[in-house]
Design an enzyme around this catalytic site. Structure first.
Site, mmCIF file in Angstrom:
data_model
loop_
_atom_site.group_PDB
_atom_site.id
_atom_site.type_symbol
_atom_site.label_atom_id
_atom_site.label_comp_id
_atom_site.label_asym_id
_atom_site.label_seq_id
_atom_site.Cartn_x
_atom_site.Cartn_y
_atom_site.Cartn_z
ATOM 1 N N GLY A 170 0.815 -1.216 0.000
ATOM 2 C CA GLY A 170 0.000 0.000 0.000
ATOM 3 C C GLY A 170 0.838 1.252 0.000
ATOM 4 C CB ALA A 405 -5.553 15.921 -33.187
HETATM 5 C C1 HXC Z 1 9.091 -3.920 10.190
HETATM 6 C C2 HXC Z 1 10.806 -4.082 8.706
HETATM 7 C C3 HXC Z 1 9.911 -4.020 7.624
HETATM 8 C C4 HXC Z 1 8.542 -3.884 7.930
HETATM 9 C C5 HXC Z 1 11.877 -4.190 6.821
HETATM 10 N N1 HXC Z 1 12.011 -4.195 8.150
HETATM 11 N N2 HXC Z 1 10.601 -4.096 6.470
HETATM 12 N N3 HXC Z 1 10.396 -4.022 9.970
HETATM 13 N N4 HXC Z 1 8.176 -3.844 9.220
HETATM 14 N N5 HXC Z 1 7.623 -3.806 6.956
HETATM 15 C C6 HXC Z 1 13.265 -4.276 8.905
HETATM 16 C C7 HXC Z 1 13.920 -5.624 8.774
HETATM 17 O O1 HXC Z 1 13.414 -6.495 9.769
HETATM 18 C C8 HXC Z 1 15.364 -5.250 9.036
HETATM 19 O O2 HXC Z 1 15.558 -5.092 10.425
HETATM 20 C C9 HXC Z 1 15.490 -3.898 8.417
HETATM 21 O O3 HXC Z 1 14.184 -3.387 8.319
HETATM 22 C C10 HXC Z 1 16.098 -3.942 7.053
HETATM 23 O O4 HXC Z 1 15.427 -4.944 6.293
HETATM 24 P P1 HXC Z 1 16.207 -6.034 5.434
HETATM 25 O O5 HXC Z 1 15.201 -7.067 5.067
HETATM 26 O O6 HXC Z 1 17.426 -6.469 6.143
HETATM 27 O O7 HXC Z 1 16.658 -5.155 4.201
HETATM 28 P P2 HXC Z 1 16.721 -5.549 2.686
HETATM 29 O O8 HXC Z 1 17.388 -6.876 2.520
HETATM 30 O O9 HXC Z 1 17.300 -4.375 1.998
HETATM 31 O O10 HXC Z 1 15.208 -5.743 2.216
HETATM 32 C C11 HXC Z 1 14.319 -4.647 2.248
HETATM 33 C C12 HXC Z 1 12.893 -5.144 1.997
HETATM 34 C C13 HXC Z 1 12.535 -6.262 2.986
HETATM 35 C C14 HXC Z 1 12.793 -5.647 0.556
HETATM 36 C C15 HXC Z 1 11.973 -3.922 2.128
HETATM 37 O O11 HXC Z 1 12.867 -5.827 4.307
HETATM 38 C C16 HXC Z 1 11.088 -6.610 2.949
HETATM 39 O O12 HXC Z 1 10.634 -7.349 2.076
HETATM 40 N N6 HXC Z 1 10.363 -6.155 3.958
HETATM 41 C C17 HXC Z 1 8.959 -6.454 4.104
HETATM 42 C C18 HXC Z 1 8.163 -5.735 3.050
HETATM 43 C C19 HXC Z 1 6.698 -5.918 3.263
HETATM 44 O O13 HXC Z 1 6.146 -7.010 2.999
HETATM 45 N N7 HXC Z 1 6.062 -4.916 3.849
HETATM 46 C C20 HXC Z 1 4.652 -4.914 4.104
HETATM 47 C C21 HXC Z 1 4.002 -4.525 2.779
HETATM 48 S S1 HXC Z 1 2.312 -4.549 2.915
HETATM 49 P P3 HXC Z 1 16.976 -5.313 11.126
HETATM 50 O O14 HXC Z 1 16.694 -5.122 12.559
HETATM 51 O O15 HXC Z 1 17.410 -6.693 10.758
HETATM 52 O O16 HXC Z 1 17.866 -4.265 10.575
HETATM 53 C C22 HXC Z 1 1.952 -2.991 3.205
HETATM 54 C C23 HXC Z 1 0.525 -2.779 3.404
HETATM 55 C C24 HXC Z 1 0.230 -1.325 3.393
HETATM 56 O O17 HXC Z 1 2.739 -2.131 3.248
HETATM 57 C C25 HXC Z 1 -1.188 -1.187 3.015
HETATM 58 C C26 HXC Z 1 -1.626 0.217 3.065
HETATM 59 C C27 HXC Z 1 -2.977 0.347 2.474
#
Ligand code: HXC
Length: 510
Positions: A170, A405
């Site tokens: 989102g 156009a």
């Molecule tokens: C909490 C998070 C996080 C999240 C990352 N982190 N995403 N913490 N909530 N959504 C934290 C990780 O635990 C990690 O903590 C640090 O941030 C860095 O993440 P890494 O995974 O080590 O980094 P990287 O390898 O660069 O990967 C980045 C990433 C991946 C691709 C963004 O972290 C990821 O896939 N995260 C989840 C994405 C996701 O599914 N989000 C929710 C989407 S749904 P540490 O402590 O180890 O440093 C959504 C709904 C919204 O957003 C709807 C609104 C309408």
């Protein structure tokens, strides 16, 4: 007293360190700047005033009560760009991956409210793993609160998003509702669901870059307006860009000094139109020779390049420019170019930016692909946008203005204020050959007669004077005096008054 000051210093230091040196190093190793380093580049030196530095999350689940980082993953506040006020938020990937918590969202909403109150643009630097997973629905609510602010701010203050890291789920919808999106190549991406989910659901194997990288979004989807090489370029481009925009819809367009004479003549424009009507020329040249110092900021240059949209200045004041580009698909109007230009025209109208339109258009693109994908509805977007716009509208037909156009491209009939044509203009229902093939279908086996009729049609319509004789063209101007005529026109139109009838809102064909 000194102990209190020391405590303040200690707290500030802790907040500035975000997620810690290790994570800062990791950010740098990816070629990315940190949230605060980015603000240093974006804003005038020393102008940033941070707020909410000590805000922390309120989550107690999944061990989060043990882990608090001041600022909670987003740096917010205000600063100036070339002396003009802007509000900013910059997500800090080193703090919980820049993920959005309830408090993080509240911080963003607070600067958006301030920007609205003060009438200043809001710039978001996005670098986030999306919703803070540990917070569940609280973070989803936070996103929706930001979305609602984006919607209410639309058309009131300019909203600019820079995508400088992940932007998934989102999280993409807040940037999507802002006016312009700049992406950093190779280190940023935007998608609703990532490659893993795509693979599970559709069996497609795709990289992050292919699915939602800067190249994809600035060529195929048009979600983003500009692809920038790295963080620094993106931030410097944002500085240049903001300079063109008013602070809000309550403000006049910004004005800045220029040494470019308003009445500069450009003799080279007298010979820019090629001898053959089918030969292209670069409309960018016409634009650059018209605006101050040749300074033109193009948006979406890599998408639907058959139409050019961007900002320039005349006598130091911002204008929006829309121009058909004969170099790409002969400058034809199709679905993508109509959508691209319609959104641009509406932005200009919302913010009181005069629109200059350069026309060289052979018509709408024929074909089943266009028809079945809704050229009627999408072409209508541009027609609608021009017709509803009340800002000053100056149109210059350089060569072809054929068919529907002609009507669409800021014609007199759509309340064009000053409609000029070069002597090379051809204003007709269609090109001579096509017209004769239809009107004289019975003579199609008589090449001599067809040639004679084609010549007759060209003589009659391949000029601006028929339209000028009806008052559809205000004046046929010398190409070399285009800048001068536009500058004079804009001066006159500064106090233009035109209002559309009252309505809650219109119903543009979306
Ligand atoms: C909490 C998070 C996080 C999240 C990352 N982190 N995403 N913490 N909530 N959504 C934290 C990780 O635990 C990690 O903590 C640090 O941030 C860095 O993440 P890494 O995974 O080590 O980094 P990287 O390898 O660069 O990967 C980045 C990433 C991946 C691709 C963004 O972290 C990821 O896939 N995260 C989840 C994405 C996701 O599914 N989000 C929710 C989407 S749904 P540490 O402590 O180890 O440093 C959504 C709904 C919204 O957003 C709807 C609104 C309408």
């Amino acid at each position: 007293m000194s102990a209190n000051i020391a405590e303040l210093e200690r707290r500030r230091e802790a907040a500035r360190l975000g997620g810690g040196q290790k994570r800062i190093d990791a950010q740098h190793s990816k070629g990315k700047l940190t949230a605060r380093e980015r603000l240093d580049v974006l804003l005038d030196a020393g102008s940033f005033e941070e707020i909410d530095m000590y805000v922390e999350h309120n989550c107690v689940d999944f061990g989060m009560d043990e882990s608090h980082i001041p600022g909670d993953g987003v740096v917010t506040g205000s600063g100036t760009i070339n002396g003009r006020l802007v509000y900013v938020f910059s997500q800090d990937f080193t703090v919980f991956g820049g993920s959005l918590s309830e408090r993080h969202a509240q911080k963003i909403c607070k600067v958006m409210d301030a920007a609205m109150k003060m009438g200043a643009p809001i710039i978001g630097l996005n670098d986030s793993g999306g919703a803070r997973i540990q917070e569940g629905v609280a973070s989803l609510g936070g996103y929706a609160d930001v979305f609602q602010k984006n919607i209410l701010a639309s058309g009131v203050i300019p909203q600019l998003s820079l995508i400088m890291g992940p932007c998934a789920g989102g999280a993409v919808y807040s940037p999507a509702m802002t006016d312009f999106i700049f992406m950093v190549e190779d280190s940023s991406y935007m998608f609703v669901t990532g490659p893993e989910v795509v693979k599970t659901v559709t069996n497609e194997v795709v990289t992050q870059e292919e699915l939602g990288g800067a190249s994809t979004h600035t060529t195929k989807t048009s979600v983003a307006d500009l692809a920038c090489e790295n963080d620094i370029t993106a931030l410097l481009q944002a500085r240049d860009f903001i300079d063109f925009l008013p602070g809000s819809n309550r403000d006049e367009v910004p004005e800045r000094p220029t040494s470019d004479p308003w009445d500069r003549l450009e003799d080279s424009l007298d010979t820019i139109i090629p001898a053959s009507a089918n030969q292209p020329y670069d409309m960018h040249e016409v634009i650059r020779k018209t605006v101050d110092e040749g300074d033109f900021f193009e948006v979406q240059p890599r998408h639907a390049a058959n139409i050019i949209c961007g900002f320039g200045r005349v006598e130091g004041r911002t204008v929006g420019i829309v121009a058909n580009q004969p170099m790409v698909l002969a400058g034809v109007l199709d679905i993508n170019s109509s959508k691209k230009a319609a959104r641009f025209v509406r932005f200009c109208d919302a913010f009181g930016i005069p629109i200059i339109t350069f026309v060289d258009v052979p018509g709408f693109l024929p074909g089943t692909d266009q028809e079945h994908n809704g050229i009627i509805k999408h072409g209508a977007k541009l027609l609608f946008a021009y017709g509803e716009a009340t800002v000053p509208k100056i149109t210059v037909i350089t060569r072809k203005a054929y068919g529907g156009a002609y009507d669409v491209m800021a014609s007199k009939h759509l309340r064009g204020d000053l409609n000029y044509a070069w002597p090379t203009a051809e204003i007709a229902v269609m090109g001579a050959k096509g017209a004769v093939e239809i009107i004289f279908r019975q003579d199609r086996d008589d090449p001599e007669k067809i040639a004679a009729k084609t010549k007759e049609y060209e003589d009659r319509f391949a000029n601006p004077f028929v339209a000028a004789s009806k008052g559809f063209i205000d004046e046929v101007i010398m190409p070399h005096s285009t800048r001068r005529r536009i500058a004079l026109g804009l001066r006159k139109l500064r106090n233009k008054e035109l209002e559309n009838p009252w309505k809650k809102h219109d119903n543009i064909p979306l």
